[in-house]
Design a protein around this motif. Structure first.
Motif, short mmCIF file in Angstrom:
data_model
loop_
_atom_site.label_atom_id
_atom_site.label_comp_id
_atom_site.label_asym_id
_atom_site.label_seq_id
_atom_site.Cartn_x
_atom_site.Cartn_y
_atom_site.Cartn_z
N TYR A 20 -3.16 -0.39 -5.34
CA TYR A 20 -3.26 0.51 -4.19
C TYR A 20 -4.62 0.40 -3.52
CZ TYR A 20 1.03 3.23 -3.76
OH TYR A 20 2.32 3.62 -3.49
N LEU A 21 -5.68 0.38 -4.31
CA LEU A 21 -7.02 0.31 -3.74
C LEU A 21 -7.24 -1.02 -3.02
CD1 LEU A 21 -9.25 1.94 -6.52
CD2 LEU A 21 -8.25 3.01 -4.49
N MET A 22 -6.74 -2.11 -3.58
CA MET A 22 -6.90 -3.42 -2.95
C MET A 22 -6.10 -3.49 -1.65
SD MET A 22 -8.42 -6.24 -2.96
CE MET A 22 -9.17 -6.17 -4.59
N ASN A 23 -4.86 -3.00 -1.68
CA ASN A 23 -4.05 -3.00 -0.47
C ASN A 23 -4.68 -2.14 0.63
OD1 ASN A 23 -2.14 -4.69 -1.57
ND2 ASN A 23 -0.75 -3.07 -2.16
N LYS A 24 -5.19 -0.99 0.23
CA LYS A 24 -5.85 -0.11 1.20
C LYS A 24 -7.09 -0.78 1.79
CE LYS A 24 -6.51 3.76 3.41
NZ LYS A 24 -5.65 4.10 4.57
N TYR A 25 -7.81 -1.50 0.97
CA TYR A 25 -9.01 -2.20 1.44
C TYR A 25 -8.64 -3.25 2.49
CZ TYR A 25 -13.03 -5.35 1.39
OH TYR A 25 -14.08 -6.15 1.78
N VAL A 26 -7.62 -4.04 2.20
CA VAL A 26 -7.20 -5.09 3.13
C VAL A 26 -6.65 -4.48 4.42
CG1 VAL A 26 -5.60 -7.01 3.49
CG2 VAL A 26 -6.75 -6.75 1.29
N LEU A 27 -5.86 -3.44 4.30
CA LEU A 27 -5.18 -2.86 5.45
C LEU A 27 -6.10 -2.00 6.32
CD1 LEU A 27 -1.85 -1.81 3.70
CD2 LEU A 27 -2.12 -3.66 5.36
N SER A 28 -7.00 -1.25 5.69
CA SER A 28 -7.81 -0.27 6.44
C SER A 28 -9.25 -0.71 6.68
CB SER A 28 -7.82 1.08 5.71
OG SER A 28 -6.53 1.64 5.70
N VAL A 29 -9.87 -1.31 5.68
CA VAL A 29 -11.27 -1.71 5.84
C VAL A 29 -11.36 -3.05 6.59
CG1 VAL A 29 -13.41 -2.29 4.65
CG2 VAL A 29 -11.95 -0.46 3.77
N LEU A 30 -10.61 -4.04 6.10
CA LEU A 30 -10.57 -5.32 6.81
C LEU A 30 -9.66 -5.28 8.03
CD1 LEU A 30 -10.42 -7.85 3.81
CD2 LEU A 30 -12.42 -7.01 5.05
N LYS A 31 -8.77 -4.26 8.06
CA LYS A 31 -7.84 -4.06 9.18
C LYS A 31 -6.91 -5.26 9.41
CE LYS A 31 -10.88 -0.79 11.54
NZ LYS A 31 -10.13 0.37 11.01
N PHE A 32 -6.37 -5.77 8.31
CA PHE A 32 -5.38 -6.84 8.42
C PHE A 32 -4.00 -6.20 8.60
CE2 PHE A 32 -2.55 -10.19 6.69
CZ PHE A 32 -2.96 -11.24 7.48
N THR A 33 -3.70 -5.82 9.83
CA THR A 33 -2.47 -5.07 10.12
C THR A 33 -1.38 -5.99 10.67
OG1 THR A 33 -3.47 -4.49 12.25
CG2 THR A 33 -3.65 -2.87 10.48
N TYR A 34 -1.00 -6.95 9.86
CA TYR A 34 0.09 -7.87 10.20
C TYR A 34 1.07 -7.83 9.03
CZ TYR A 34 -3.77 -9.34 13.16
OH TYR A 34 -4.84 -9.35 14.03
N PRO A 35 1.92 -6.80 8.99
CA PRO A 35 2.74 -6.54 7.78
C PRO A 35 3.70 -7.65 7.40
CG PRO A 35 3.41 -5.13 9.61
CD PRO A 35 2.15 -5.79 10.02
N THR A 36 4.26 -8.37 8.39
CA THR A 36 5.19 -9.44 8.00
C THR A 36 4.46 -10.54 7.24
OG1 THR A 36 4.89 -10.52 10.16
CG2 THR A 36 6.78 -9.03 9.93
N ALA A 223 -5.97 -11.40 -4.62
CA ALA A 223 -5.97 -10.32 -5.62
C ALA A 223 -4.80 -9.37 -5.39
CB ALA A 223 -7.30 -9.55 -5.55
N SER A 224 -4.50 -9.04 -4.13
CA SER A 224 -3.40 -8.12 -3.85
C SER A 224 -2.06 -8.71 -4.28
CB SER A 224 -3.36 -7.76 -2.36
OG SER A 224 -2.99 -8.89 -1.58
#
Length: 296
Positions: A20-36, A223-224
């Motif tokens: 969860y923490l790694m996914n949140k880091y990628v999605l929110s901190v790095l802002k990699f918002t490309y879900p597909t 890692a994710s």
């Protein structure tokens, strides 16, 4: 509880927290918002590792008939909905908020069992469902970081989770093991998300991602993927080894730990009403654990 059960439980909690923490880091901190692309990568790694584990004899995947595969196809579609909507929701919502909304899936399952399967429901489970529903219902009005898109995708996510679990429970006798089901989910998800990457715009939009060639981003994505696989594997082991009540207790502990640490690591604004909603949701899940342990 045996020493092996405790070890599996602690391993599960560690994988849950780290994932969860790694996914949140990628999605929110790095802002990699490309879900597909992000979920396609995770399911590709998960499927690859599961296939390798099967070939090495570490897990068992049974040869399924075409009928069994086709019967499971609706569940795989729901699985894609779970991970896609969950990714979009988690990129916009704080982890504690996301988990409270995620728990409403248990209310859907409880209501379905009560109305359609005519199962007896304990008072503790009814109170649990009411608390979970009240917490999730009040949260949008008390969340100082309210994001309508995040809540929208969280609702899609919890509906898919509820439908997925109902579909799994309705398949009796089960022709596919948990590993078989996950293997099919991985295969379908990779294919579906690969074809969806272009229509959604993710395939070309990702070229503008500022950290695309940074090692920090590459390491986080790797890692994710690995953590997601290990979380799946430990979840299966946990459910197969422990009684439902013990399993629910470990999941509750993992959620509380993850929510607590996420507040320290990420930008989360907590007001008194928000904390009240989170505590109410925690009480609801604690009652759910109590009802599961009483029945097991």
């Amino acid at each position: 509880m045996s020493a092996r059960g405790s070890l599996i439980g602690l391993t599960f909690c560690t994988c849950y927290l780290a994932s969860y923490l790694m996914n949140k880091y990628v999605l929110s901190v790095l802002k990699f918002t490309y879900p597909t692309l992000f979920q396609g990568w995770q399911t590709f790694i998960g499927g690859l590792l599961l296939h390798v584990s099967w070939k090495l004899g570490w897990v068992e995947i049974n040869s399924s008939s075409r009928f069994d595969v086709l019967t499971w196809l609706p569940a795989s579609v729901l699985f894609v909905g779970i991970i896609y909507a969950g990714s979009r929701a988690l990129s916009r919502l704080a982890i504690p908020v996301f988990l409270i909304l995620h728990n409403v899936a248990e209310v859907i399952i409880c209501g379905y069992q009560k109305c359609f399967w005519k199962e007896k429901t304990s008072p503790a489970k009814i109170c649990s469902a009411l608390f979970l529903l009240a917490a999730a219902g009040c949260l949008p009005f008390r969340d100082s970081q309210f994001d309508p898109d995040g809540y929208f995708w969280a609702v899609i996510h919890l509906l898919c989770v509820g439908a997925y679990k109902i579909l799994r429970k309705s398949q009796k006798p089960r022709a596919l093991s948990d590993i078989d089901q996950q293997y099919l989910n991985y295969i379908f998800s990779v294919v579906f998300l690969a074809f969806a990457a272009h229509p959604t715009g993710d395939l070309f939009s990702v070229l503008d991602f500022p950290f695309l060639y940074f090692y920090r981003f590459h390491g986080s994505c790797c890692a994710s993927g690995f953590l997601g696989f290990f979380l799946m594997l430990t979840t299966v082991k946990l459910k197969n080894l422990l009684a439902p009540g013990q399993c629910a207790a470990w999941i509750f502990f993992a959620k509380v730990t993850t929510a607590g640490l996420s507040v320290l690591l990420f930008d989360v604004t907590l007001t008194s009403p928000t904390v009240g909603c989170l505590l109410l949701g925690g009480l609801g899940e604690a009652l759910l654990v109590f009802s599961e342990r009483k029945c097991s």
